[in-house]
Design an enzyme around this catalytic site. Structure first.
Site, PDB file in Angstrom:
ATOM      1  CB  SER A   1      -0.830  -0.001   1.196  1.00 53.29           C
ATOM      2  OG  SER A   1      -1.817   0.955   1.154  1.00 53.29           O
TER       3      SER A   1
ATOM      4  CG  ASP B   1      -6.448  -2.811  -3.724  1.00 51.98           C
ATOM      5  OD1 ASP B   1      -7.071  -2.288  -2.687  1.00 51.98           O
ATOM      6  OD2 ASP B   1      -5.180  -3.503  -3.558  1.00 51.98           O
TER       7      ASP B   1
ATOM      8  CG  HIS C   1      -5.384  -2.967   0.682  1.00 53.17           C
ATOM      9  ND1 HIS C   1      -4.904  -2.306  -0.598  1.00 53.17           N
ATOM     10  CD2 HIS C   1      -4.695  -2.309   1.410  1.00 53.17           C
ATOM     11  CE1 HIS C   1      -3.901  -1.352  -0.369  1.00 53.17           C
ATOM     12  NE2 HIS C   1      -3.739  -1.427   1.024  1.00 53.17           N
TER      13      HIS C   1
END
Length: 514
Positions: free
Chosen positions: A229, A456, A484
């Site tokens: 991320s 995602d 995610h």
């Protein structure tokens, strides 16, 4: 009308564990017994100091004192400069936690779980997040970036003030938006007063320079890194600053480093809309779904619940109400992993069939790292805002913000309103955003593996495609699925590609789809 019987509520500990796994990207597998002896890993031949910027040699040359901090873990604290532009400005602390290699060590693997504001120290506390082959060959090192967690932290309000800040709604009216600006301005002033000059030095470029210092202190000639991320932005920034020191980098759940803040808000809102649509379809395919049998009307029901929580907060048995902001958090947190969808269904049953929001409030508290007693487990909210404001600014003109907000709501009608007016979030921030000092293409870096998940919500797949196109040496691996990120929560195709690359340097085929 007779309501369907409500299913038994999951124990809080079970829900917290699974949702924390979703947010911190948990993996699977059993941890081996770690038998590596404690050792001083400061580089003894002095070569680490050779790569240090002038004036920062002592930081690169320091030795770490590792101590046991759990059966299979070792912890240490490194010194880092407050400013990478002024060696005389003082120092801060960077907290580290490692899982020592269980077998023949080939080097260190730094990891970052995202955020910004996520704790790498907490992330490595569960060794099963990483494949056994990685745990055998690498010291897996989690660190709290500057401003985060156990490192020298960003501090703003006390717990009561933070709780109010995170739960108060501000109507999308001129008066409400002005009140929101005042609240954000006061938050920033409190951060400046309680944090000091560190607040002006928590940008991602500074954190990436910390990583290079840690690379040297850990005794590695090149940085091996696994970032998720926001951790992909941190890794890409490192490659852009130090392409000749980049080793094997894996960037999972990629951010598009070329986007402005408003584009990020729009595309992330679209990502959550897509994930919610998949969730509603899944809910309606099962039993006891409180959202009817049509996906569009199911989404509208969620939207109406969140919107109505502003004028009519949802009551709970604790005496706290679920505001619109908290309702949004409670829905959003479950989109990070499809394994958490059942918890949202459970919460929605309670809201629609019983008129109370205990479960939804619990989900919001998990999102915000809030304990039942009103204290907070981390400073992730403080760090998130501080790092974002240190990196960039969104559009701050109210007229243009209104136009952008309309565009977001049109693209993502269910929750899109909560993504609007992002320019307010850095209102009168005490420090300017950092100027870019790195090459976004990271020319000269070795192959970098970029991973994207097709649905995602938090980092839409198009961002992985974009980052792979921006980085001159990147290859793209695609996981076809929900949730995610991919490594550790998807399939063996992804884990084999990641682990073979990190361990052997074998680069996955560009365009590999898992």
């Amino acid at each position: 009308m007779i309501r369907p019987a409500r299913r038994r509520r999951q124990p809080a500990a079970v829900v917290a564990t699974l949702l924390s796994a979703a947010l911190l990207l948990a993996a699977c597998g059993a941890p081996p017994k770690v038998q590596t002896a404690l050792e001083d890993v400061g580089k003894s031949d002095g070569s680490a100091i050779e790569g240090a910027p002038k004036g920062y040699e002592d930081y690169y040359g320091q030795s770490l004192e590792w101590t046991e901090c759990g059966e299979d873990f070792q912890c240490a604290t490194a010194s880092a400069p407050l400013s990478w532009h002024d060696p005389g400005a003082g120092s801060i602390e960077v907290a580290l936690k490692r899982i020592p290699a269980a077998g023949q060590k080939i080097g260190s693997l730094l990891v970052n779980p995202g955020g910004p504001g996520g704790s790498g120290v907490d992330f490595v506390a569960d060794p099963t997040r990483f494949g056994q082959s990685l745990r055998s060959s690498f010291d897996i090192v989690g660190f709290d970036p500057r401003g985060v967690g156990q490192s020298t932290p960003v501090k703003c309000y006390d717990d009561a003030g933070k709780d109010e800040f995170l739960s108060t709604d501000y109507p999308y009216t001129p008066e409400g938006l002005a009140e929101r600006q005042d609240a954000v301005r006061a938050w920033g002033q409190a951060c400046a007063e309680n944090t000091g000059p560190l607040l002006g030095n928590v940008d991602t470029q500074s954190a990436a320079r910390d990583m290079d210092m840690l690379r040297g202190v850990l005794g590695d000639d090149e940085l091996n890194y696994l970032g998720y991320s926001y951790g992909t932005q941190l890794g890409a920034t490192y490659a852009g600053l130090f392409p000749d020191r980049a080793g094997r980098l894996v960037l999972d759940g990629a951010l598009d480093t070329t986007l402005g803040s408003d584009e990020v808000a729009l595309q992330q809102a679209e990502g959550f809309e897509s994930a919610l649509r998949a969730y509603v379809a899944d809910c309606q395919a099962g039993s006891d779904c409180p959202l009817g049998d049509d996906v569009t009307s199911g989404l509208q029901k969620i939207q109406a619940m969140v919107e109505d929580a502003e004028p009519n907060p949802i009551p709970t048995s604790s005496g706290r109400d679920v505001t619109k902001k908290l309702a949004f958090y409670g829905v959003a947190v479950t989109m990070y992993d499809e394994a958490s969808w059942s918890f949202l269904t459970q919460a929605l049953r309670e809201v629609f069939w019983e008129g109370t929001g205990d479960d939804l409030l619990y989900l919001a508290d998990v999102y915000n790292d809030r304990n039942d007693d009103g204290t907070f487990k981390s400073n992730s909210e403080e760090a998130f805002r501080a790092i974002n404001c240190a990196d960039a600014r969104a559009e701050e003109d109210m007229t243009k913000m209104a136009e952008i907000a309309d565009e977001i709501e049109a693209a993502a009608p269910t929750l899109g309103e909560s993504f609007g007016y992002s320019g307010i979030e850095c209102t009168d921030w005490p420090y300017p955003a950092a100027e870019q000092e790195f090459d976004p293409a990271a020319e000269g870096a070795p192959p970098i593996v970029v991973i994207g998940t097709t649905n995602d919500p938090a980092t839409p797949y198009r961002w992985a495609e974009a980052l792979a196109g921006t980085l001159s040496s990147a290859v793209l691996v695609t996981y076809e699925g929900e949730g995610h990120t991919a490594y550790g929560r998807s399939n063996t195709c992804v884990s084999n590609a990641v682990e073979t690359y990190l361990l052997e340097g074998k680069v996955p085929e560009d365009g590999l789809t898992c």
